[in-house]
Design a protein around this motif. Structure first.
Motif, PDB file in Angstrom:
ATOM      1  N   VAL A  30      83.810 -23.101 -43.731  1.00 44.12           N
ATOM      2  CA  VAL A  30      82.732 -23.669 -42.915  1.00 44.12           C
ATOM      3  C   VAL A  30      82.237 -22.718 -41.837  1.00 44.12           C
ATOM      4  CG1 VAL A  30      83.633 -25.981 -43.294  1.00 44.12           C
ATOM      5  CG2 VAL A  30      84.259 -24.763 -41.215  1.00 44.12           C
ATOM      6  N   VAL A  31      83.023 -21.703 -41.515  1.00 42.02           N
ATOM      7  CA  VAL A  31      82.716 -20.873 -40.354  1.00 42.02           C
ATOM      8  C   VAL A  31      81.387 -20.155 -40.498  1.00 42.02           C
ATOM      9  CG1 VAL A  31      83.450 -18.893 -38.988  1.00 42.02           C
ATOM     10  CG2 VAL A  31      85.125 -20.598 -39.710  1.00 42.02           C
ATOM     11  N   GLY A  32      81.174 -19.499 -41.637  1.00 41.10           N
ATOM     12  CA  GLY A  32      79.943 -18.736 -41.825  1.00 41.10           C
ATOM     13  C   GLY A  32      78.702 -19.597 -41.682  1.00 41.10           C
ATOM     14  N   ASP A  85      87.663 -34.780 -44.463  1.00 37.05           N
ATOM     15  CA  ASP A  85      86.696 -34.035 -45.266  1.00 37.05           C
ATOM     16  C   ASP A  85      86.256 -32.788 -44.509  1.00 37.05           C
ATOM     17  OD1 ASP A  85      84.467 -34.756 -43.533  1.00 37.05           O
ATOM     18  OD2 ASP A  85      84.433 -36.702 -44.528  1.00 37.05           O
ATOM     19  N   THR A  86      85.510 -31.933 -45.200  1.00 32.05           N
ATOM     20  CA  THR A  86      85.076 -30.669 -44.613  1.00 32.05           C
ATOM     21  C   THR A  86      84.159 -30.891 -43.424  1.00 32.05           C
ATOM     22  OG1 THR A  86      85.252 -29.581 -46.771  1.00 32.05           O
ATOM     23  CG2 THR A  86      83.917 -28.484 -45.110  1.00 32.05           C
ATOM     24  N   ALA A 122      73.682 -26.871 -40.320  1.00 30.63           N
ATOM     25  CA  ALA A 122      74.476 -26.166 -41.338  1.00 30.63           C
ATOM     26  C   ALA A 122      74.584 -26.961 -42.630  1.00 30.63           C
ATOM     27  CB  ALA A 122      75.868 -25.884 -40.782  1.00 30.63           C
ATOM     28  N   GLY A 123      74.036 -28.170 -42.657  1.00 32.31           N
ATOM     29  CA  GLY A 123      74.024 -28.970 -43.880  1.00 32.31           C
ATOM     30  C   GLY A 123      75.140 -29.980 -44.007  1.00 32.31           C
ATOM     31  N   TYR A 124      75.919 -30.170 -42.932  1.00 32.02           N
ATOM     32  CA  TYR A 124      77.026 -31.134 -42.969  1.00 32.02           C
ATOM     33  C   TYR A 124      76.590 -32.495 -42.419  1.00 32.02           C
ATOM     34  CZ  TYR A 124      80.026 -27.089 -43.848  1.00 32.02           C
ATOM     35  OH  TYR A 124      80.612 -25.965 -44.397  1.00 32.02           O
ATOM     36  N   ASP A 125      77.379 -33.507 -42.718  1.00 36.39           N
ATOM     37  CA  ASP A 125      77.119 -34.861 -42.254  1.00 36.39           C
ATOM     38  C   ASP A 125      77.176 -34.896 -40.726  1.00 36.39           C
ATOM     39  OD1 ASP A 125      77.008 -37.562 -41.727  1.00 36.39           O
ATOM     40  OD2 ASP A 125      78.994 -38.004 -42.542  1.00 36.39           O
ATOM     41  N   PRO A 126      76.060 -35.172 -40.038  1.00 38.28           N
ATOM     42  CA  PRO A 126      76.086 -35.161 -38.570  1.00 38.28           C
ATOM     43  C   PRO A 126      76.885 -36.311 -37.973  1.00 38.28           C
ATOM     44  CG  PRO A 126      73.954 -35.941 -39.371  1.00 38.28           C
ATOM     45  CD  PRO A 126      74.721 -35.462 -40.584  1.00 38.28           C
ATOM     46  N   GLY A 153      74.421 -41.139 -44.213  1.00 29.56           N
ATOM     47  CA  GLY A 153      74.343 -40.818 -45.635  1.00 29.56           C
ATOM     48  C   GLY A 153      73.774 -39.444 -45.915  1.00 29.56           C
ATOM     49  N   ILE A 154      73.295 -38.769 -44.858  1.00 28.75           N
ATOM     50  CA  ILE A 154      72.759 -37.427 -45.065  1.00 28.75           C
ATOM     51  C   ILE A 154      73.858 -36.400 -44.852  1.00 28.75           C
ATOM     52  CG2 ILE A 154      70.443 -38.117 -44.357  1.00 28.75           C
ATOM     53  CD1 ILE A 154      71.003 -36.772 -41.648  1.00 28.75           C
ATOM     54  N   GLY A 155      73.679 -35.246 -45.403  1.00 28.65           N
ATOM     55  CA  GLY A 155      74.604 -34.148 -45.166  1.00 28.65           C
ATOM     56  C   GLY A 155      75.836 -34.187 -46.045  1.00 28.65           C
ATOM     57  N   GLU A 156      76.503 -33.075 -46.106  1.00 29.38           N
ATOM     58  CA  GLU A 156      77.666 -32.868 -46.983  1.00 29.38           C
ATOM     59  C   GLU A 156      78.954 -33.313 -46.298  1.00 29.38           C
ATOM     60  OE1 GLU A 156      79.985 -28.889 -48.505  1.00 29.38           O
ATOM     61  OE2 GLU A 156      77.803 -28.873 -48.607  1.00 29.38           O
ATOM     62  N   ARG A 157      79.823 -33.983 -47.074  1.00 23.83           N
ATOM     63  CA  ARG A 157      81.148 -34.366 -46.587  1.00 23.83           C
ATOM     64  C   ARG A 157      82.242 -33.577 -47.290  1.00 23.83           C
ATOM     65  NH1 ARG A 157      81.926 -40.815 -45.372  1.00 23.83           N
ATOM     66  NH2 ARG A 157      80.120 -41.130 -44.028  1.00 23.83           N
ATOM     67  N   ASP A 158      82.242 -33.604 -48.617  1.00 25.72           N
ATOM     68  CA  ASP A 158      83.154 -32.777 -49.413  1.00 25.72           C
ATOM     69  C   ASP A 158      84.616 -33.202 -49.246  1.00 25.72           C
ATOM     70  OD1 ASP A 158      83.621 -30.834 -51.268  1.00 25.72           O
ATOM     71  OD2 ASP A 158      83.622 -29.174 -49.842  1.00 25.72           O
ATOM     72  N   ARG A 159      84.886 -34.499 -49.404  1.00 27.17           N
ATOM     73  CA  ARG A 159      86.240 -35.027 -49.203  1.00 27.17           C
ATOM     74  C   ARG A 159      87.221 -34.495 -50.241  1.00 27.17           C
ATOM     75  NH1 ARG A 159      88.394 -40.215 -46.893  1.00 27.17           N
ATOM     76  NH2 ARG A 159      90.429 -40.603 -47.869  1.00 27.17           N
TER      77      ARG A 159
END
Length: 493
Positions: A85-87, A132-133, A212-216, A270-276
């Motif tokens: 996730v850092v980059g 999750d991420t 960054a595209g993650y779930d806010p 419901g928006i953004g990536e979780r990646d559990r």
């Protein structure tokens, strides 16, 4: 606590009761743990810094942080989970040119913090609680916000000004009542300054998270998990939830409001990536709870494989294994400390008990005893409104010390003290061989699986608390079925 080589003279009754431990790290670490204070360093404001002062501060303090938190935790899966996730977060941050050095600390505490110069820290305990991420990304985005907003340097400048003002007040102002009022006002101002920084970092972090595209909404979700876990660990379930106005961190409800409001400004849930699934797969097998070198808490028992000792506390007490000592408390105001000291210089435990390390000792209370075949001594003390019961049990050169404290001692207090010290014993070779570290085990829910059914298989937790623990660890309702295929965490040995 209690690494294989026991530390000497780990404190006195008075120093423990006053709890006045303010170490060098408190001057430099911008701590973001759920509870507690955190001030940071620096001596001048941004814009007047000599080149790389922040980096020099971080580099100087980094070894102390690592040593304080049990060293660096090495685990390929956990390292990949953080690195992934850092980059993305750096590219989405307010200062993409800022470089970061991220360290996973070998501590079960739920904590993350930043040092000047881009030094970021996250504990394996925090990684174990995340589901999750996006939740890990929320934590890192918050810490990056502290760096990009120069909070560490600003806090130090404010801290120095506060210290100078307090010195002037106490040295010059003759009216003690006026001085006291001024000091309280100064403390409130400084605490609020730190709280404002935390809320600012929360808002910046949510914005960076979404960019960054993650779930806010991950920030609010993880704040709720931290609050639930802190409550789970607390012996006093009825403790007030009112904010501590002298705390450097705002109350959890206030932070939740900011986090949710910031996320809603970006979009609906419901928006953004979780990646559990991928995240939990990466932390599968990760060490959970105490490091083997510091002993294990198993329900209401503390067991140390290397030292070969163990004891249990009565029902209603919650154990905590800290670097300095094993602590326990109940909801009735009784606190327990267990540690070790070198007693090799004393011909008897009575001499050691009367050697001056206990303030307020009642000499007539000191009695020699035997506990499970081991020589011991017990005594009582009264100081600063506290009543103490003390026991020391000797094995070789080490005296293992139990200190019970209460402001309102009664028959139950004495009974709990006796029950605890009577449980102290040396472990058999078989018991030591069976002691293994706890690990995270990730499984997929099958048809018919419920939180209650899966919680039964958890290790290291009292049976009566397993369902609550499982639900908090996985952020699941204890009374709802688990959808088939959902990845969940178990703690096993």
């Amino acid at each position: 606590m209690l690494r294989t080589r026991v530390r000497k003279n780990l404190g006195t009754v008075r120093s423990w009761a006053r709890a006045g431990l303010v170490g060098a790290l408190s001057l430099v670490v911008a701590s973001c743990q759920l509870l507690g204070n955190g001030a940071s360093v620096g001596t001048v404001s941004p814009g007047t810094l000599r080149p790389n002062l922040a980096g020099d501060i971080g580099a100087r303090e980094h070894p102390r942080v690592v040593a304080t938190y049990g060293g660096v935790y090495k685990d390929p899966g956990a390292e990949r989970a953080v690195a992934s996730v850092v980059g993305r977060l750096v590219a989405a941050s307010d200062d993409p040119s800022q470089s970061y050095k991220i360290t996973i600390l070998n501590s079960p505490a739920i904590n993350a913090f930043a040092l000047p110069g881009g030094y970021l820290y996250v504990t394996r305990g925090l990684l174990a609680l995340a589901n999750d991420t996006s939740e890990v990304a929320a934590v890192l985005a918050h810490e990056m916000a502290h760096v990009t907003a120069s909070h560490a340097i600003k806090r130090a400048q404010r801290a120095e000004a506060k210290q100078l003002a307090n010195r002037i007040l106490t040295d010059v102002v003759q009216d003690s009542e006026e001085a006291r009022k001024a000091l309280v006002s100064s403390q409130l101002s400084f605490a609020r300054f730190s709280q404002v920084q935390e809320l600012e970092a929360d808002a910046i972090g949510v914005r960076t998270l979404a960019k960054a595209g993650y779930d806010p909404y991950a920030a609010a979700r993880f704040l709720r998990s931290m609050a639930a876990f802190a409550q789970y660990q607390s012996a006093d379930k009825a403790a007030s939830a009112a904010p501590d106005f002298l705390s450097s961190h705002p109350s959890t409800p206030e932070r939740l409001q900011i986090a949710v409001r910031s996320a809603r400004q970006i979009g609906a849930p419901g928006i953004g990536e979780r990646d559990r699934d991928r995240y939990l797969g990466q932390i599968n097998g990760m060490l959970f709870g105490d490091d083997p070198l510091e002993g294990f808490v198993r329900g209401r028992s503390f067991l140390h494989k290397a030292l070969g000792i163990g004891f249990s506390v009565p029902k209603g007490y919650i154990l905590e294994n800290t670097p300095e000592a094993v602590l326990a408390s109940n909801g009735s105001g009784t606190a327990i400390r267990f540690d070790g000291a070198d007693v090799s210089r004393y011909s008897s435990l009575v001499d050691y008990m009367k050697s001056g390390w206990i303030n307020g000792l009642l000499p007539e209370s000191v009695r020699e005893t035997t506990i499970n075949g081991l020589p011991g001594v017990t005594g009582a003390a009264i100081t600063q409104g506290w009543s103490f019961r003390i026991a020391v049990v000797r094995i070789g050169k080490t005296g293992y010390r139990f200190i019970f404290a209460s402001r309102s001692p009664n028959d139950t207090f004495d009974k709990d003290f006796r029950q605890t010290i009577d449980s102290f014993k040396q472990l058999t070779p078989t018991e030591r061989a069976r002691l293994r570290s706890l690990r995270i085990k990730v499984v997929k829910a099958k048809p018919g699986d419920t939180p209650r059914k899966l919680a039964v298989g958890m290790s290291g937790v009292e049976p009566s608390r397993r369902l609550e623990f499982f639900s908090i660890l996985n952020d699941l309702s204890p009374n709802k079925p688990i959808p088939v295929g959902t990845a969940v965490k178990l703690v096993v040995d």
